[in-house]
Design an enzyme around this catalytic site. Structure first.
Site, short mmCIF file in Angstrom:
data_model
loop_
_atom_site.label_atom_id
_atom_site.label_comp_id
_atom_site.label_asym_id
_atom_site.label_seq_id
_atom_site.Cartn_x
_atom_site.Cartn_y
_atom_site.Cartn_z
N ARG A 192 61.17 -3.37 38.00
CA ARG A 192 62.27 -3.93 37.20
C ARG A 192 62.54 -3.03 35.99
NH1 ARG A 192 60.39 -9.83 35.90
NH2 ARG A 192 58.40 -8.71 35.79
N HIS A 247 51.76 -10.90 52.95
CA HIS A 247 51.47 -12.33 53.09
C HIS A 247 52.80 -13.00 53.39
CE1 HIS A 247 49.65 -16.19 52.75
NE2 HIS A 247 50.12 -16.49 51.56
N GLU A 251 41.28 -19.71 52.14
CA GLU A 251 41.11 -19.50 50.70
C GLU A 251 40.91 -20.82 49.96
OE1 GLU A 251 44.61 -17.24 49.98
OE2 GLU A 251 45.91 -18.96 49.63
N GLU A 261 39.47 -15.43 58.43
CA GLU A 261 39.85 -16.23 57.27
C GLU A 261 38.74 -17.15 56.78
OE1 GLU A 261 42.37 -15.48 55.72
OE2 GLU A 261 43.77 -14.56 57.13
#
Length: 491
Positions: free
Chosen positions: A68, A132, A221, A389
């Site tokens: 940015r 993700h 998670e 996971e």
């Protein structure tokens, strides 16, 4: 925008949840070749952004960073990291129009704003990459139909992605192509080249789906990877101190105990972790883990149900809109816990002492890993995805606690993971209060006494440990990771 998963019919949902194929090494014979000579622009220069970019550049790709205008003008951390590592840095307007592949590696909560800013600037036929899939699956972001949408998701923190690459290896990785955005049929070629450029193909790549990656990642998670470690740390510390253990010793036993215990898990699964115990301690750890599984199964199932339905995501996004009020409150409360504020222990604790005096911690790891795996598989997620996971990532998260306790874990993981961690831990701690009152001497802080065991009982327990499905799939997948380095050094 509607949650993408919830727009699918049941057959489509099950097909995407169950998409998982371990890819052969010869499928990566071309390495990163498909992206050679093309322009890769990464948006975001955090841990994943910087380290994936370094690997891609070292693999011969043309990589630059779009930031940015304010980040460049104010020379923020992202600008400093990119420029100090010799990358070209420019604004969205300067770099995005020339990009063949735009890789969005900003935090989840920024994805919608980033994608809406870059989409109008992307040239016709370009590709958009994620590590993700939350923005696609849970937010339901709509991407222009001429744009190819792919995902490369390393199953590791960004720093580990870089360190393994520098060793000539890599980290296990999931790749996927969004079925709604593959207009030229080149999505898989792009994803494979990107994965190879990060080194992931050397450690094993699963061809998955955006849906399977998101739902399994959120479940892992929230429960075993972060939530169980947080709840276990707080419960075990308080129990040790309550029974008269020096708070400094108790803190060290827990802070470094998770890392030491899960190093055995990493090298040889639950079997090796349990084999580090004496026979009487193994039997006790097994019994405790079975009790824990019975108590916690409904909580694990609730988290999976809320992830599948989108209830979790909608609640978290509501907190985003409320300036992260819940997240920041929970973060502050964690910082005030006795465990986080205990003094440091200056003495040594031997590696074996962590096992001998951490029978309950081992039981918590075993119960949490197995429950997370079983709950994901029951929801339609393939075993290989569930393994990565749950068991695979646990030593990496435990390593963050070893650095600076729960504070470090919650800094390193994403805000999405942190929010889910607090949801789970805040429910698990009161749920296990009564269980903690029924512990026996030798469960925590002291070694199990005696050597006598029943041969038949030991045989049956060993068989039960080794025959669990996570041990079978783990043995296969660990065969692709023979070059794994040792993370833990007992304190």
């Amino acid at each position: 925008m509607a949650n993408y998963f919830n727009t699918l019919n049941l057959r489509q949902q099950l097909a995407q949840l169950g998409k998982c194929r371990f890819m052969a090494r010869d499928e990566f014979a071309d390495g990163a070749g498909y992206l050679k000579g093309k322009k890769v622009v990464i948006v975001g220069c955090g841990a994943q952004g910087l380290n994936q970019g370094l690997n891609m550049r070292d693999s011969g790709l043309d990589v630059s960073y779009a930031l940015r205008k304010e980040a460049i003008a104010e020379k923020r951390a992202s600008w400093r990291k990119a420029t100090e590592n010799g990358f070209q840095v420019g604004t969205y307007e300067e770099l995005i129009p020339q990009a063949d592949l735009v890789v969005n590696l900003t935090p989840d909560k920024q994805h919608s704003d980033v994608v809406r800013a870059v989409q109008p600037l992307m040239k016709d036929g370009a590709a958009l990459g994620y590590s993700h899939g939350f923005n696609i699956v849970e937010v339901g972001e709509q991407i222009r139909k001429d744009i190819t949408v792919v995902m490369v998701a390393p199953k590791c923190p960004g720093t580990e992605v870089r360190e393994e690459y520098k060793r000539g290896f890599g980290v296990p990785t999931l790749i996927a192509v969004h079925p709604e955005n593959d207009p030229k049929g080149e999505g898989m070629a792009i994803a494979k080249a990107w994965a190879a450029a990060t080194g992931g193909h050397r450690a094993g790549v699963l061809e998955s789906s955006f849906v399977a990656e998101v739902k399994s990642d959120l479940m892992g998670e929230q429960t075993i990877l972060c939530g169980m470690l947080q709840a276990g740390s707080l419960l075990c510390f308080d129990k040790l101190v309550e029974e008269g253990t020096d708070p400094a010793y108790a803190e060290k036993l827990i802070q470094f105990g998770w890392e030491t215990i899960t190093e055995a898990l990493k090298q040889g699964g639950i079997t090796l972790m349990m084999d580090r115990l004496s026979n009487p301690a193994k039997l006790r750890a097994y019994a405790l883990s079975e009790q824990l599984k019975t108590i916690m199964a409904p909580l694990f199932q609730k988290h999976m149900d809320d992830i599948i339905s989108g209830e979790f995501s909608s609640g978290m996004m509501a907190d985003w809109a409320n300036d992260d009020k819940k997240l920041l409150t929970w973060r502050e409360e964690t910082g005030k816990t006795a465990f986080e504020n205990a003094p440091q222990y200056e003495g040594k604790i031997s590696e074996q002492e962590y096992f001998d005096k951490g029978v309950l911690m081992i039981a918590m790891v075993k119960a949490g890993v197995e429950l997370a795996f079983e709950t994901m598989v029951a929801a339609g997620i393939i075993e290989e995805s569930a393994y990565y996971e749950s068991l695979h990532e646990l030593p990496l998260i435990a390593n963050t606690i070893a650095r600076k306790r729960l504070y470090e874990m919650n800094v390193v993981i994403s805000d999405t993971a942190e929010y889910g961690n607090y949801l789970f831990a805040n429910a698990a701690v009161p749920l296990l209060k009564e269980f903690m009152t029924k512990l026996q001497p030798g469960d925590l802080g002291k070694a199990v006494e005696g050597t006598a065991v029943d041969n038949a009982q030991l045989r049956d327990v060993n068989d039960a440990i080794r025959s669990h499905e996570i041990e079978k799939v783990g043995q296969k997948l660990r065969g692709y990771m023979t070059d794994m380095k040792r993370i833990a050094v007992a304190g």
